[in-house]
Design a protein around this motif. Structure first.
Motif, mmCIF file in Angstrom:
data_model
loop_
_atom_site.group_PDB
_atom_site.id
_atom_site.type_symbol
_atom_site.label_atom_id
_atom_site.label_comp_id
_atom_site.label_asym_id
_atom_site.label_seq_id
_atom_site.Cartn_x
_atom_site.Cartn_y
_atom_site.Cartn_z
ATOM 1 N N GLU A 112 -5.477 5.379 -1.804
ATOM 2 C CA GLU A 112 -4.015 5.434 -1.740
ATOM 3 C C GLU A 112 -3.507 6.863 -1.943
ATOM 4 O O GLU A 112 -2.527 7.283 -1.317
ATOM 5 C CB GLU A 112 -3.398 4.487 -2.767
ATOM 6 N N LEU B 1 -6.288 -2.495 -4.307
ATOM 7 C CA LEU B 1 -6.088 -1.119 -3.873
ATOM 8 C C LEU B 1 -7.077 -0.208 -4.589
ATOM 9 O O LEU B 1 -7.454 -0.462 -5.738
ATOM 10 C CB LEU B 1 -4.664 -0.656 -4.187
ATOM 11 N N ASN C 137 0.853 -1.193 0.000
ATOM 12 C CA ASN C 137 0.000 0.000 0.000
ATOM 13 C C ASN C 137 0.885 1.237 0.000
ATOM 14 O O ASN C 137 2.110 1.136 -0.087
ATOM 15 C CB ASN C 137 -0.970 -0.021 1.192
ATOM 16 N N ALA C 138 0.270 2.407 0.122
ATOM 17 C CA ALA C 138 0.985 3.672 -0.030
ATOM 18 C C ALA C 138 2.228 3.762 0.849
ATOM 19 O O ALA C 138 3.254 4.296 0.440
ATOM 20 C CB ALA C 138 0.047 4.840 0.271
#
Length: 332
Positions: free
Chosen positions: A275, A270, A41-42
């Protein structure tokens, strides 16, 4: 206390780094596996940038980024020598070292503040924490969340009997939206809080540090003390490449977003807007004016341990220098 893992057993697997890989140009890279704390993820974007742009290779590393199959993989694998580095949670690592005697070595932090919070849906009518009286409070387990909730509620004048506290597992969003609980501790400002708002829910949340819980690094890089002592420069090289990846992440967030979105899959789906908002939350706290990316302050570890000892989570307070080292920026 329940043992996280029997390190005396897993150490039998330790002390061996992976064999190097020979490339076409005859340059040899050392295999280096990182076990993530969660799905890509981010927050992990700098790692994928460093991988894609060759920053790890420039440091002589062939880095593999692996999501965990189990909750404790990012802790147990590095301690056992089955991976070089893991991403895990500060409070849990303090417990692992102090109470369980696990030989962890902390080498850097991803954020300068905690990401998890106490939260409720605005529609619940809980505008301030003192209005938790008579409500059901859920928590996700781990990271000393029960102690954080008790500290916060006592700070606002509530007794432990003024509300019901229950363990809800890990599905924070469902617990709140189905009204199984009124409040939940453990949701992340860079994920669940954004996901709830993206789904059309107004959310109120409170940071622990505003209610008597000390500052905490949320997610940190760890290895085993044996692996670190065998080759400190290996880990310094890894972190130098991470810093380059983070610099690129800051310089061009949209390109970084595109890269992390390319890691979305059926298993680890996602949402681009989630994000993107995660980037906005993360970038200002991954590096601050006073704290360069990855750097740590031993006072933060001492303050957290003191609170954990006072709240009976750990048996004693130790010198952070026993298991924390600021590899990239010195100050060992």
């Amino acid at each position: 206390m329940k043992k996280i893992v029997s390190w005396l057993c897993v150490l039998a697997l330790a002390l061996s780094l992976c064999a190097p890989v020979a490339l076409a140009d005859d340059k040899e890279l050392k295999d280096f596996e990182v076990i993530l704390d969660w799905y890509p993820n981010a927050m992990h974007t700098f790692l994928y940038i460093a991988q894609e742009k060759g920053y790890f290779a420039e440091e002589g590393l062939n880095v593999t980024l692996t999501p965990p199959a189990g909750f404790s993989d990012a802790l147990s694998f590095p301690v056992a020598g089955r991976a070089q580095v893991g991403l895990y949670y500060m409070s849990d690592l303090v417990n692992a070292y102090v109470n369980e005697g696990m030989p962890v070595q902390i080498i850097g932090t991803l954020t300068q503040t905690s990401l998890n919070v106490l939260a409720s849906l605005t529609e619940s009518g809980i505008a301030t924490p003192d209005q938790i009286k008579g409500k059901i409070v859920g928590y996700t387990g781990g990271s000393g969340l029960e102690a954080k909730i008790r500290t916060l509620t006592r700070q606002v004048g509530l007794a432990d009997t003024d509300y019901e506290l229950i363990d809800i597992g890990f599905d924070i969003i469902t617990a709140l939206t189905t009204k199984n609980v009124d409040v939940v501790g453990g949701g992340m400002v860079n994920s669940e809080m954004i996901e709830l708002e993206h789904a059309g829910f107004d959310v109120s949340y409170w940071n622990w540090v505003d209610f008597g819980v000390p500052q905490e690094y949320n997610t940190v890089f760890l290895t085993s003390q044996a692996q670190y002592q065998q080759d400190p420069e290996l880990f310094a090289a890894f972190l130098r490449a991470c810093k380059k990846g983070f610099d690129d992440m800051k310089a061009d967030p949209e390109a970084a977003l595109a890269l992390i979105m390319s890691k979305s899959s059926a298993e680890y789906a996602l949402t681009e807007e989630v994000e993107r908002e995660g980037f906005k939350v993360l970038l200002p706290i991954m590096e601050t004016e006073d704290a360069p990316f990855l750097s740590m302050d031993n006072a933060v570890w001492t303050n957290l341990m003191t609170w954990m000892h006072e709240t009976q989570q750990i048996d004693k307070v130790v010198d952070p220098a026993e298991f924390v080292v600021d590899v990239l920026y010195g100050d060992e």
